[in-house]
Design an enzyme around this catalytic site. Structure first.
Site, PDB file in Angstrom:
ATOM      1  N   GLY A  23      -0.060   4.183  -0.530  1.00 22.49           N
ATOM      2  CA  GLY A  23      -0.344   4.260  -1.962  1.00 22.49           C
ATOM      3  C   GLY A  23      -1.820   4.484  -2.193  1.00 22.49           C
ATOM      4  O   GLY A  23      -2.632   4.280  -1.287  1.00 22.49           O
ATOM      5  N   CYS A  50       0.346   2.470   6.218  1.00 19.10           N
ATOM      6  CA  CYS A  50      -0.941   2.638   5.555  1.00 19.10           C
ATOM      7  C   CYS A  50      -1.194   1.525   4.530  1.00 19.10           C
ATOM      8  O   CYS A  50      -1.460   0.397   4.915  1.00 19.10           O
ATOM      9  CB  CYS A  50      -1.071   4.035   4.967  1.00 19.10           C
ATOM     10  SG  CYS A  50      -2.781   4.510   4.714  1.00 19.10           S
ATOM     11  N   TYR A  51      -1.083   1.798   3.217  1.00 21.37           N
ATOM     12  CA  TYR A  51      -1.251   0.721   2.239  1.00 21.37           C
ATOM     13  C   TYR A  51      -0.303  -0.428   2.565  1.00 21.37           C
ATOM     14  O   TYR A  51      -0.644  -1.602   2.396  1.00 21.37           O
ATOM     15  CB  TYR A  51      -0.975   1.251   0.822  1.00 21.37           C
ATOM     16  CG  TYR A  51      -1.287   0.262  -0.285  1.00 21.37           C
ATOM     17  CD1 TYR A  51      -2.532   0.266  -0.891  1.00 21.37           C
ATOM     18  CD2 TYR A  51      -0.345  -0.663  -0.715  1.00 21.37           C
ATOM     19  CE1 TYR A  51      -2.827  -0.634  -1.904  1.00 21.37           C
ATOM     20  CE2 TYR A  51      -0.625  -1.576  -1.725  1.00 21.37           C
ATOM     21  CZ  TYR A  51      -1.872  -1.554  -2.320  1.00 21.37           C
ATOM     22  OH  TYR A  51      -2.167  -2.446  -3.320  1.00 21.37           O
ATOM     23  N   HIS A 144       0.611   8.096   9.049  1.00 19.81           N
ATOM     24  CA  HIS A 144       1.784   8.434   8.243  1.00 19.81           C
ATOM     25  C   HIS A 144       2.886   9.080   9.081  1.00 19.81           C
ATOM     26  O   HIS A 144       2.774  10.251   9.437  1.00 19.81           O
ATOM     27  CB  HIS A 144       1.369   9.353   7.095  1.00 19.81           C
ATOM     28  CG  HIS A 144       0.557   8.625   6.074  1.00 19.81           C
ATOM     29  ND1 HIS A 144       1.105   8.034   4.965  1.00 19.81           N
ATOM     30  CD2 HIS A 144      -0.766   8.322   6.041  1.00 19.81           C
ATOM     31  CE1 HIS A 144       0.168   7.424   4.270  1.00 19.81           C
ATOM     32  NE2 HIS A 144      -0.983   7.585   4.909  1.00 19.81           N
ATOM     33  N   GLU A 146       5.817   9.799   8.029  1.00 20.79           N
ATOM     34  CA  GLU A 146       6.734  10.537   7.161  1.00 20.79           C
ATOM     35  C   GLU A 146       6.322  11.990   6.943  1.00 20.79           C
ATOM     36  O   GLU A 146       7.003  12.732   6.264  1.00 20.79           O
ATOM     37  CB  GLU A 146       6.892   9.805   5.816  1.00 20.79           C
ATOM     38  CG  GLU A 146       5.709   9.907   4.850  1.00 20.79           C
ATOM     39  CD  GLU A 146       4.559   8.942   5.124  1.00 20.79           C
ATOM     40  OE1 GLU A 146       4.465   8.422   6.251  1.00 20.79           O
ATOM     41  OE2 GLU A 146       3.747   8.726   4.202  1.00 20.79           O
ATOM     42  N   ASP A 203      14.906  26.107  -4.638  1.00 20.67           N
ATOM     43  CA  ASP A 203      15.473  24.941  -5.330  1.00 20.67           C
ATOM     44  C   ASP A 203      16.407  25.340  -6.466  1.00 20.67           C
ATOM     45  O   ASP A 203      17.544  24.872  -6.546  1.00 20.67           O
ATOM     46  CB  ASP A 203      14.370  24.048  -5.921  1.00 20.67           C
ATOM     47  CG  ASP A 203      13.334  23.662  -4.892  1.00 20.67           C
ATOM     48  OD1 ASP A 203      13.630  23.783  -3.691  1.00 20.67           O
ATOM     49  OD2 ASP A 203      12.230  23.255  -5.287  1.00 20.67           O
ATOM     50  N   LYS A 349      12.662  19.312   0.643  1.00 19.36           N
ATOM     51  CA  LYS A 349      12.727  20.763   0.761  1.00 19.36           C
ATOM     52  C   LYS A 349      13.512  21.246   1.990  1.00 19.36           C
ATOM     53  O   LYS A 349      14.340  22.150   1.897  1.00 19.36           O
ATOM     54  CB  LYS A 349      11.295  21.295   0.865  1.00 19.36           C
ATOM     55  CG  LYS A 349      11.184  22.764   0.606  1.00 19.36           C
ATOM     56  CD  LYS A 349      11.100  22.951  -0.855  1.00 19.36           C
ATOM     57  CE  LYS A 349      10.983  24.357  -1.300  1.00 19.36           C
ATOM     58  NZ  LYS A 349      10.809  24.357  -2.763  1.00 19.36           N
TER      59      LYS A 349
HETATM   60  N1  GLN Z   1      -5.753   3.544  -0.528  1.00 17.07           N
HETATM   61  C1  GLN Z   1      -5.633   3.029   0.798  1.00 17.07           C
HETATM   62  C2  GLN Z   1      -6.716   3.571   1.741  1.00 17.07           C
HETATM   63  O1  GLN Z   1      -7.457   4.439   1.371  1.00 17.07           O
HETATM   64  C3  GLN Z   1      -4.252   3.375   1.376  1.00 17.07           C
HETATM   65  C4  GLN Z   1      -4.061   4.847   1.574  1.00 17.07           C
HETATM   66  C5  GLN Z   1      -2.641   5.220   1.913  1.00 17.07           C
HETATM   67  O2  GLN Z   1      -1.720   4.428   1.831  1.00 17.07           O
HETATM   68  N2  GLN Z   1      -2.439   6.482   2.245  1.00 17.07           N
HETATM   69  O3  GLN Z   1      -6.864   3.096   2.852  1.00 17.07           O
END
Ligand code: GLN
Length: 493
Positions: A23, A50-51, A144, A146, A203, A349
């Site tokens: 996030g 990540c977040y 990430h 994903e 789409d 997609k």
């Molecule tokens: N905002 C947070 C950071 O900069 C998390 C980023 C993210 O989840 N992609 O570390």
């Protein structure tokens, strides 16, 4: 998919596992969203991305700070195995190479591993790029999994969902088609009519074909020529949808109306709004004509919304930070009291393409690069006039034609020419001329959340540049864009 602030006590079912996504916020900042601490009492596997990792670390020791270096793009991850620990510790990276490429997108970092956690992966800039709790299936990763540019990401998510959380893999596209057709038939009922806009993109074509399979000629497709489509595109779309796929289609040429309204406008958001609003007006006029012909009101509007748009709208604060105003037909819903049908809302997609192939849509359409609703208007970085559209269109056509000729169209996810309305000096036929610049952009990605620029052969670029300068009047230079997403987006505006 739920907002991360979901109260566990309000859930009417028990999840098998939880993934806390990334996030834009910083966990230590005031007002940032936090997960219900009750998720840790459920006794189920949890993976923070990540977040999500930072949130786990924050709730278990507040060990998160702003990093001194932001990190966007590729990074090499080093996996650490712990055969002496509980089996779940190694399960997340099971079958993944010790040194593997991953995609990072963060500015914050962990300052230490929270108590009870051990390092299962590290990267040069993130010593805690992967953590697992020693005793329970609780994990966090800084990169990430994903996105396309993390090649081992699919394997990692499969390890988490199937090996660790014991979920079953029983979702197939064939089953999706038959379920979705039945769902559409149940929603629309035996007599209602549905309208939908088609653009020639994958789409809207797949959504239209699915609709046609479900309700036949009670589905009416409308193609609006807004004057900023690609060269010859309108004719091609008409041929494929109507003649080949048998979809009930009306084509409206409103290019004059759009271009008149766009004249003098340079601001990209304004361009989007003008095109969006004019589109609604034209579409509504057409829908009214159709209603008059059928003598019966149209009740539903088909929209080819994909999952990434749905993700955008599920946020703890409501729709997430606007990355750009989506070209949508929201206004129609109110003005004409239409209800929405969105058969693709759970798909990405790449899945829409699989679906299209199964529905018998021609290969070149299924693999067609995405093209934004506001079209060439947002690929002209200044005022949109017929002359500018003409230049951008011709350059784009040459670029795409050469890409197809070289047999690399499918390797590239999206390619186009943008027109930079800056005058640069050139010498043509011994004459000094100040002409405009064409910027070429070609990227690879499967999910369009992250992207890398395509590594063309220098000879190819030389050839395309020669053709554009020679064949397109008003252009004296050609540039190639070498920015990744993030931080650069795929489109220029
Ligand atoms: N905002 C947070 C950071 O900069 C998390 C980023 C993210 O989840 N992609 O570390």
């Amino acid at each position: 998919m739920l907002p991360c602030t979901q109260k566990i006590a309000d859930l009417t079912w028990k999840p098998k596992a939880i993934i806390l996504s990334g996030g834009p916020y910083s966990v230590y900042a005031e007002g940032s969203p936090h997960a219900d601490p009750a998720i840790f009492d459920l006794g189920i596997p949890i993976l923070g991305i990540c977040y999500g990792l930072q949130e786990i670390a924050w709730q278990r020791g507040k060990n998160v700070t702003a990093g001194d270096k932001r990190e966007y793009g590729n990074s090499v991850l080093h996996v650490e195995r712990h055969s002496d620990k509980a089996a779940h510790v190694d399960a997340l990276f099971d079958g993944i190479d010790i040194d593997t490429n991953v995609w990072m997108s963060h500015g914050d970092k962990l300052s230490a591993a929270p108590p009870g956690f051990i390092t299962i992966a590290s990267s040069p800039n993130a010593p805690w790029a992967g953590l697992a709790h020693e005793d329970i299936p609780l994990y966090g990763i800084q990169f990430h999994p994903e996105v396309t540019h993390t090649p081992c990401g699919g394997k990692l998510l499969e390890n988490f969902a199937v090996k660790i959380a014991k979920c079953q893999q029983n979702w197939t596209m064939e089953e999706f088609i038959s379920k979705e057709i039945k769902r559409i038939q149940a929603i629309v009922g035996p007599d209602s009519h549905v309208i939908g806009a088609v653009s020639g993109g994958v789409d809207s074509t797949v959504a239209a074909k699915l609709m046609h399979e479900a309700i036949g000629d009670r589905f009416h497709a409308i193609l609006v020529d807004n004057g900023v489509m690609r060269l010859n595109e309108c004719e091609q779309v008409q041929a494929t949808l109507n003649q080949h796929l048998g979809i009930n289609l009306s084509v409206v040429d409103s290019s004059e109306e759009f271009l008149t309204k766009l004249s003098g406008v340079e601001d990209p958001e304004k361009k989007r709004k003008i095109i969006g609003n004019t589109f609604i007006e034209v579409f509504q006029r057409e829908a009214e004509k159709l209603t008059a012909v059928h003598g019966k009101a149209i009740d539903y509007l088909l929209q080819g919304t994909l999952y990434p748009d749905v993700i955008e709208s599920i946020s703890f604060k409501g729709p997430s930070q606007t990355i750009k105003t989506h070209h949508n037909v929201g206004g129609l819903l109110e003005n004409m009291s239409l209800k929405l049908v969105e058969p693709l809302r759970e798909l990405f997609k790449d899945e829409v393409r699989k679906l299209g192939t199964l529905l018998g849509i021609p290969e070149d359409l299924v693999w067609r690069h995405p093209f934004p609703g506001p079209g060439i208007a947002i690929r002209i970085l200044g005022e949109v006039t017929r002359e500018q559209v003409d230049i951008a269109r011709k350059a784009d056509f040459i670029f795409i034609e050469e890409i197809k000729r070289a047999g690399i169209y499918r390797e590239i996810s999206q390619a186009f020419a943008a027109l930079l309305p800056i005058r640069a000096v050139g010498v043509m036929g011994d004459q000094r001329r100040y002409d405009q610049i064409i910027a070429l952009r070609a990227v690879t990605t499967t999910d369009f959340m992250t992207a890398d620029w395509y590594d063309f052969d220098a000879k190819f670029l030389k050839h395309v540049s020669n053709r554009i300068v020679n064949e397109v009047d008003g252009v004296c230079r050609v540039l190639y864009d070498v920015s990744q997403k993030p931080p650069g987006t795929i489109e220029f505006l």
